[in-house]
Design an enzyme around this catalytic site. Structure first.
Site, short mmCIF file in Angstrom:
data_model
loop_
_atom_site.label_atom_id
_atom_site.label_comp_id
_atom_site.label_asym_id
_atom_site.label_seq_id
_atom_site.Cartn_x
_atom_site.Cartn_y
_atom_site.Cartn_z
CB THR A 1 -11.94 17.49 -23.98
OG1 THR A 1 -11.00 16.43 -23.86
CG2 THR A 1 -12.31 17.66 -25.45
CE1 TYR B 1 -4.14 1.88 0.41
CE2 TYR B 1 -2.63 3.42 1.47
CZ TYR B 1 -3.85 3.15 0.88
OH TYR B 1 -4.78 4.16 0.76
CE LYS C 1 -4.18 10.24 -24.30
NZ LYS C 1 -4.32 11.50 -23.73
CG ASP D 1 -1.32 18.18 -21.73
OD1 ASP D 1 -0.71 17.08 -21.76
OD2 ASP D 1 -2.54 18.28 -21.89
#
Ligand SMILES: *Cc1c(COP(=O)(O)O)cnc(C)c1O
Length: 460
Positions: A128, A75, A261, A218
């Site tokens: 988006t 964990y 990606k 990004d």
């Protein structure tokens, strides 16, 4: 003496295959109608070649699969987290890492931390999920990409560039205090996978530094952007992809990443930061939305596959073949006379639906219609990037984007050159009967990111 043309080839061979289902026209007609003429609502089983997205659809390498077996599913403090952290530091150059389940998880956390109500977030074209998180945090997105990016015919080599005059105007109008950061994407998705140049990025860094504004990157497709810099920007032709990626990142303060990606995994993402203060808040907030800061909604094995995928993604031979395949498909379509966005981008081919179907007005969804027609023709699944994807403004009005596109996104390391031939032939076939194609009306519209679940009917 003229040098001979040198073809690229895949820097891998195939060890395992996944069989595809071939379908008939009548099968596809039924499937498309049941899916409300929205390719997102098709069952993947009914698809022959799936170009819906390059997100999470890559083929992993044998090394990545071996890494999956080395998953440490503790964990807290999984060794795979520390491996990923080291790779992000070494390859990307960012200091601090917060893993998230995918890119939008990082966008959510970052937007919540940096954006206050009434803030302005300038960016080189919207994406988006990115814009929606900025809006949900109380901000307003302002497009500052160069005008060339909105013109599918313009062959400028760096259509992802920021228009610094547009940014300066915003700073003058609102004041730097209301601009928490510039949202800068490499390989601008909505413009057709168009790159930003390092020269432009350096200028952006200088301007934002003067005003104390952060640049958040990004970096979903940073390696593909680096490839175009290597091919097109003076002074970079002998630099490696790895070096260029690191230099790009060095002009930014942090990044959100959808590792689905570039980074060659089926799930995963992260937020990377250089500021300790922002990192500390993000590390705390991730516990609320994703999971503990050493797993962020991922299994240990997912983080291991991501760490290895990042290393493979910045290999020059890999990226050369990846983009080479996309360009091969684009050139085929150009040969058939089909209107596509130029120059050909890094992750897919974008058909210009306004030019392809000039008789269909934008509120009858030409790109949505064209995506449905290509599926009906051959079982190739693509997606709309036009008025449906753009959605509505906060006041309920539709956004009417200049670009009305159908995206043929190529998954990494999945399809062969023969698949590319079949795809181009199908598009040429639809192009041949384009005059007979009619538009559609929307009969169901969800409130958020409507393109995922909207339903349509064919106009008679
Ligand atoms: C896919 C994508 C995202 C969102 O990432 P997810 O992993 O799908 O949540 C953000 N920005 C760009 C440019 C993308 O392509």
């Amino acid at each position: 003496m003229k040098t001979l043309k040198q073809s690229w080839a895949e820097p891998y061979k195939i060890k395992m295959v996944e069989l595809l289902k071939m379908t008939t026209q009548s099968h596809r007609r039924k499937a498309m109608s049941e899916a409300g003429f929205n390719t997102f609502l098709l069952k993947s089983e009914d698809v022959y070649i799936d170009l819906l997205t390059d997100s999470g659809t890559s083929a992993m390498s044998d090394h990545q699969w071996a890494g999956m077996m080395m998953g440490d599913e503790a964990y807290a403090g999984s060794r795979n987290f520390y491996h990923l952290e080291e790779v992000v530091k070494n390859i990307y150059g960012y200091k601090y890492l917060v893993p998230t389940h995918q890119g939008r998880g990082a966008e959510n956390i970052l937007s919540k931390i940096l954006i206050k109500k009434g803030d302005i977030i300038p960016g080189n074209m919207y994406f988006t999920t990115t814009r929606l998180h900025q809006e949900l945090a109380g901000g307003k997105f302002e497009d500052i990409i160069i005008d060339e990016a909105h013109d599918p015919e313009n062959e400028f080599p760096f259509k992802g560039n920021v228009d610094l005059e547009k940014l300066e105007k915003l700073i003058k109008k609102y004041g730097a205090k209301r601009i928490p950061y510039v949202s800068m994407a490499t390989s601008v998705n909505m413009a057709g996978g168009q790159p930003i140049s390092l020269k432009n990025l350096k200028d952006l860094r200088a301007l934002t530094k003067k005003h104390g504004i952060r640049v958040i990157h990004d970096m979903t497709r940073v390696a593909e952007n680096a490839h175009f810099i290597q091919q097109r920007e003076k002074g970079y032709e002998h630099k490696s992809i790895r070096e260029i990626v690191k230099e790009i990142n060095s002009y930014t303060d942090g990044a959100t990443m959808s590792a689905k990606k570039d980074a060659l995994v089926n799930i995963g993402g992260f937020l990377a930061l250089n500021d300790w203060d922002v990192f500390e808040e993000a590390r705390n907030m991730v516990v609320v939305y994703e999971g503990l800061h050493t797993y962020g909604g991922l299994a240990g094995r997912d983080m291991e596959a991501m760490a290895i995928g990042i290393l493979e993604s910045v290999n020059d031979n890999h990226i050369h073949a990846r983009v080479g395949q996309v360009i091969y498909l684009g050139e085929k379509m150009i040969e058939y006379g089909v209107p596509i966005v130029k120059p050909i981008g890094g992750h897919g081919i974008f058909l210009d639906a306004k030019k392809f179907l000039p008789h269909i007005p934008q509120d009858q969804f030409p790109a949505q219609t064209l995506a449905a027609e290509v599926y009906l023709d051959s079982g190739v699944r693509t997606m709309e990037r036009g008025v449906v994807s753009a959605g509505r403004k906060a006041n309920g009005e539709n956004y009417y984007p200049k670009l009305e596109l159908v995206r043929f996104t190529i998954p990494r390391r999945v399809y062969t050159q023969a698949h590319m031939d079949v795809i181009a032939e199908s598009v040429a076939n639809v192009y041949g009967r384009r005059n007979k194609i009619k538009g559609m009306k929307m009969v169901y519209e969800p409130k958020y990111l409507r393109f995922f679940q909207a339903r349509f009917e064919k106009l008679k």
